[in-house]
Design an enzyme around this catalytic site. Sequence first.
Site, short mmCIF file in Angstrom:
data_model
loop_
_atom_site.label_atom_id
_atom_site.label_comp_id
_atom_site.label_asym_id
_atom_site.label_seq_id
_atom_site.Cartn_x
_atom_site.Cartn_y
_atom_site.Cartn_z
N HIS A 125 0.86 -1.28 0.03
CA HIS A 125 -0.11 -0.03 -0.05
C HIS A 125 0.91 1.23 0.04
O HIS A 125 0.16 2.32 -0.46
CB HIS A 125 -0.95 -0.07 1.16
CG HIS A 125 -1.91 -1.09 1.13
ND1 HIS A 125 -3.01 -1.41 0.24
CD2 HIS A 125 -2.39 -2.08 2.06
CE1 HIS A 125 -3.86 -2.40 0.51
NE2 HIS A 125 -3.37 -2.61 1.78
N HIS A 164 -6.07 -7.17 -0.53
CA HIS A 164 -6.08 -5.90 -0.77
C HIS A 164 -5.61 -5.51 -2.15
O HIS A 164 -4.48 -6.12 -2.55
CB HIS A 164 -5.63 -5.06 0.34
CG HIS A 164 -6.48 -5.48 1.67
ND1 HIS A 164 -5.69 -6.34 2.56
CD2 HIS A 164 -7.59 -5.08 2.18
CE1 HIS A 164 -6.48 -6.07 3.70
NE2 HIS A 164 -7.64 -5.47 3.40
N ASP A 245 -4.28 -12.79 3.35
CA ASP A 245 -5.69 -12.35 3.85
C ASP A 245 -7.04 -12.67 3.11
O ASP A 245 -8.07 -12.35 3.37
CB ASP A 245 -5.64 -10.97 4.27
CG ASP A 245 -4.82 -9.96 3.06
OD1 ASP A 245 -4.62 -10.49 2.52
OD2 ASP A 245 -4.51 -8.95 3.76
ZN LIG Z 1 -4.18 -7.40 2.75
#
Ligand SMILES: [Zn+2]
Length: 315
Positions: A125, A164, A245
Site C-alpha cells: 500500500h 487488498h 488475507d
Molecule cells: Zn491485505
Amino acid sequence: MVTRLYTHPACLAHDMGPGHPESPARLTSILAALKTPDFAALEWAEAPPAELEQIMRAHPLAFIEGVLAAVPASGRVALDADTILSPGSGEAALRAAGAVTAAVDAVARGQIANAFCAVRPPGHHAEASTAMGFCIFNNVAIGAYQARVVHGLARIAVVDFDVHHGNGTQAIFARDPALFYASTHQMPLYPGTGYAQETGVGNICNVPLPPEAGSVEFRAVMTDRVLPALDAFRPDFLLISAGFDAHKADPLANLRFEEADYAWATDRLLAVAAQHCQGRVVSALEGGYDLTALAASSAAHVRRLMAATKGVSLS
Ligand SMILES: [Zn+2]
C-alpha cells in the site's frame, strides 16, 4: 540450489499497539511453522537493513527521511489512521525492504533458487510519498528496482494475491512499461483502487473479485487473466506480494481461499518464471491476519518454493 528465508528479529519490534491486526504475533506464527521438520532444507538468513540508495529508487529522499525522523523514542506516532510507528519501526521497515533487496541479489546472482521474505511492516500500500494501510516502504517495488538497476534485468513483474489491492505498487509502476503489476483482490474493500479498467500503460492487470469468491473463482481468474498477462510480459524476474488475507478464516476480508489455493498459485507462478527467467522468484509477505491460517498458508507457499528447487514436477 535452495530456497532461502529472509527475516530478522527487528521485524518483531515494530508494534502498532494492542489489538492492531498487523501484530508481531503474525511473524512469530509464520516462523514457528517454518521451523518444523518439513522445512529442514530451508536456509535461514538475516535480513540486512536496506541502504538509502536502494529505497530512493522507489521513494523520494524527503519522504524516507521524514518517516525515519518521525520514529518515536518512546510511545507511538500515527502516520495515518492505521499505520503507526513505534520505537522499533524504523529498523523493521529498513530490514523489511533490505530482505527483499538481499533476496533479489542472491537470486539474480544464482546463489539460491528463490526466496521468501518473512518480514513486516508489509509494503504494497505504500506509495512513493505516502505510508498507508500498515505499510511504510514498498518492499517489492524497491526489490524490482534492485533487480533492474543492480542486475541489469530489464523486465520485472510483481504478482500480488493479497486480498487488498496494492495501490502503492500500482502507482509506482503505472507509467513504466518494463514493470508489470497484476493483482487479484476483493472489491469493494480498502483501499478502493484496483478496478479492471486501471491498466497503466498496458502493464497493469487488475482482477477484482466479489465478496465470498473462493478457490474456483481465484483459480479461474489466475488461469484466464493473470497468468496469460504475466506470460505475455515475459518477465526477467518475478516478485510475489504474498498476502494471505484472502483466506476464508481471515478477519479483515470476505474471500474464501484455502491453503491449497496458495500452493496451486505458487506452482503456477513458478512455472511461468521457469519458462521466462530461470525460475528467478522472490516472494515477500504482505497481509494475513488469522494467525493459524497465516502460518499454514505461508507454509504451503514456502513448501512449493522449496519443491521447485528440487526439480519436482509442478502439478
Ligand atoms: Zn491485505
